[in-house]
Write a protein that holds these residues in place. Structure first.
Motif, PDB file in Angstrom:
ATOM      1  N   LEU A   9      21.249 -48.245   8.217  1.00 43.47           N
ATOM      2  CA  LEU A   9      22.312 -48.301   7.208  1.00 43.47           C
ATOM      3  C   LEU A   9      22.584 -49.747   6.783  1.00 43.47           C
ATOM      4  O   LEU A   9      22.757 -50.034   5.597  1.00 43.47           O
ATOM      5  CB  LEU A   9      23.603 -47.680   7.749  1.00 43.47           C
ATOM      6  N   ILE A  10      22.635 -50.627   7.764  1.00 44.23           N
ATOM      7  CA  ILE A  10      22.884 -52.051   7.486  1.00 44.23           C
ATOM      8  C   ILE A  10      21.762 -52.619   6.633  1.00 44.23           C
ATOM      9  O   ILE A  10      22.012 -53.281   5.616  1.00 44.23           O
ATOM     10  CB  ILE A  10      23.042 -52.847   8.802  1.00 44.23           C
ATOM     11  N   VAL A  11      20.533 -52.366   7.012  1.00 42.00           N
ATOM     12  CA  VAL A  11      19.376 -52.905   6.283  1.00 42.00           C
ATOM     13  C   VAL A  11      19.334 -52.341   4.861  1.00 42.00           C
ATOM     14  O   VAL A  11      19.105 -53.086   3.900  1.00 42.00           O
ATOM     15  CB  VAL A  11      18.057 -52.634   7.050  1.00 42.00           C
ATOM     16  N   SER A  19      19.412 -57.497  -3.457  1.00 45.63           N
ATOM     17  CA  SER A  19      18.631 -57.266  -4.675  1.00 45.63           C
ATOM     18  C   SER A  19      19.489 -57.369  -5.925  1.00 45.63           C
ATOM     19  O   SER A  19      19.051 -57.898  -6.942  1.00 45.63           O
ATOM     20  CB  SER A  19      17.991 -55.874  -4.653  1.00 45.63           C
ATOM     21  N   SER A  20      20.694 -56.846  -5.851  1.00 42.96           N
ATOM     22  CA  SER A  20      21.540 -56.801  -7.045  1.00 42.96           C
ATOM     23  C   SER A  20      22.434 -58.030  -7.215  1.00 42.96           C
ATOM     24  O   SER A  20      22.671 -58.477  -8.328  1.00 42.96           O
ATOM     25  CB  SER A  20      22.396 -55.536  -7.044  1.00 42.96           C
ATOM     26  N   LYS A  21      22.937 -58.579  -6.109  1.00 44.95           N
ATOM     27  CA  LYS A  21      23.897 -59.686  -6.196  1.00 44.95           C
ATOM     28  C   LYS A  21      23.333 -61.027  -5.756  1.00 44.95           C
ATOM     29  O   LYS A  21      23.938 -62.059  -6.004  1.00 44.95           O
ATOM     30  CB  LYS A  21      25.116 -59.369  -5.318  1.00 44.95           C
ATOM     31  N   GLU A  55      15.318 -59.605   8.272  1.00 44.78           N
ATOM     32  CA  GLU A  55      14.860 -58.257   8.610  1.00 44.78           C
ATOM     33  C   GLU A  55      14.682 -57.409   7.350  1.00 44.78           C
ATOM     34  O   GLU A  55      13.686 -56.697   7.211  1.00 44.78           O
ATOM     35  CB  GLU A  55      15.816 -57.562   9.573  1.00 44.78           C
ATOM     36  N   CYS A  56      15.624 -57.496   6.423  1.00 40.64           N
ATOM     37  CA  CYS A  56      15.513 -56.741   5.163  1.00 40.64           C
ATOM     38  C   CYS A  56      14.248 -57.135   4.417  1.00 40.64           C
ATOM     39  O   CYS A  56      13.481 -56.272   3.966  1.00 40.64           O
ATOM     40  CB  CYS A  56      16.713 -57.015   4.266  1.00 40.64           C
ATOM     41  N   TYR A  57      14.046 -58.418   4.285  1.00 46.84           N
ATOM     42  CA  TYR A  57      12.915 -58.923   3.509  1.00 46.84           C
ATOM     43  C   TYR A  57      11.587 -58.534   4.151  1.00 46.84           C
ATOM     44  O   TYR A  57      10.685 -58.029   3.470  1.00 46.84           O
ATOM     45  CB  TYR A  57      13.026 -60.442   3.366  1.00 46.84           C
ATOM     46  N   SER A 100      11.798 -60.781  -6.562  1.00 42.34           N
ATOM     47  CA  SER A 100      12.062 -61.627  -7.732  1.00 42.34           C
ATOM     48  C   SER A 100      13.496 -62.145  -7.746  1.00 42.34           C
ATOM     49  O   SER A 100      13.739 -63.277  -8.173  1.00 42.34           O
ATOM     50  CB  SER A 100      11.726 -60.906  -9.032  1.00 42.34           C
ATOM     51  N   THR A 101      14.443 -61.354  -7.261  1.00 38.28           N
ATOM     52  CA  THR A 101      15.824 -61.831  -7.146  1.00 38.28           C
ATOM     53  C   THR A 101      15.897 -63.007  -6.190  1.00 38.28           C
ATOM     54  O   THR A 101      16.539 -64.024  -6.487  1.00 38.28           O
ATOM     55  CB  THR A 101      16.759 -60.698  -6.660  1.00 38.28           C
TER      56      THR A 101
END
Length: 184
Positions: A9-11, A19-21, A55-57, A100-101
């Motif tokens: 959930l965190i990831v 990605s958005s902000k 970790e997300c990346y 890209s963000t």
């Protein structure tokens, strides 16, 4: 809900927000709210936002690269497969919304946590490419070359080729020819 579910959930929430902000505009509190968990829960699993970002990346990069590899798995020409993988990793910065963000944000702010992601991503690409080249050498399809140095130079070369070289309709053909000369 177990620990793996909470980490997922965190990831997922953090990836969406990054990605958005962007990284600078995403807080631990926003990640917790988006994930539907308490802020303390995040600190139970991660020491800071940089650890979450990494970790997300890396999860994202490894999933997308695995898909790219699966799409080219039927390719018989090993050097064409190498070239396709090199193209893919250099195209990530322009075509993948998450990457890209981060690239845009890094160019503007030079955030060290994003640079850390890029360093890990490059190491991952070098590892994948090294294994691919090593497999070709083991099967006597390619001449022996020093690994991972060759893989590292190929990754850097492809990035420069895609970003800086003025291409024409024969450029990719010439690039493949260069790879064939390198490995024969």
């Amino acid at each position: 809900m177990d620990g793996n579910d909470k980490k997922s959930l965190i990831v997922a929430a953090a990836t969406e927000l990054f990605s958005s902000k962007g990284v600078r505009n995403t807080t631990i509190g926003q990640i917790a709210k988006t994930a539907g968990i308490g802020k303390g829960t995040i600190y139970y699993y991660y020491s800071d936002k940089t650890e979450i970002l990494l970790e997300c990346y890396m999860n994202h990069i490894q999933i997308t690269r695995r898909r790219a590899f699966e799409r080219s798995s039927n390719e018989q020409d090993l050097l064409l497969k190498v070239m396709k993988f090199l193209h893919y990793i250099s195209d990530e910065a322009r075509q993948d919304p998450f990457v890209s963000t981060l690239v845009s944000e890094y160019r503007e702010y030079r955030l060290p946590e994003i640079n850390l992601c890029f360093k890990h991503s490059e190491e991952d690409a070098v590892g994948i490419l090294s294994k691919l080249i090593e497999k070709g050498m083991d099967q006597d399809h390619l001449e022996k070359v020093p690994l991972p140095l060759t893989a590292f130079l190929l990754v850097r070369m492809m990035l420069a080729y895609n970003l800086d070289y003025e291409k024409n309709e024969k450029s990719d053909e010439e690039f493949l020819s260069l790879l064939k000369r390198l490995f024969s």
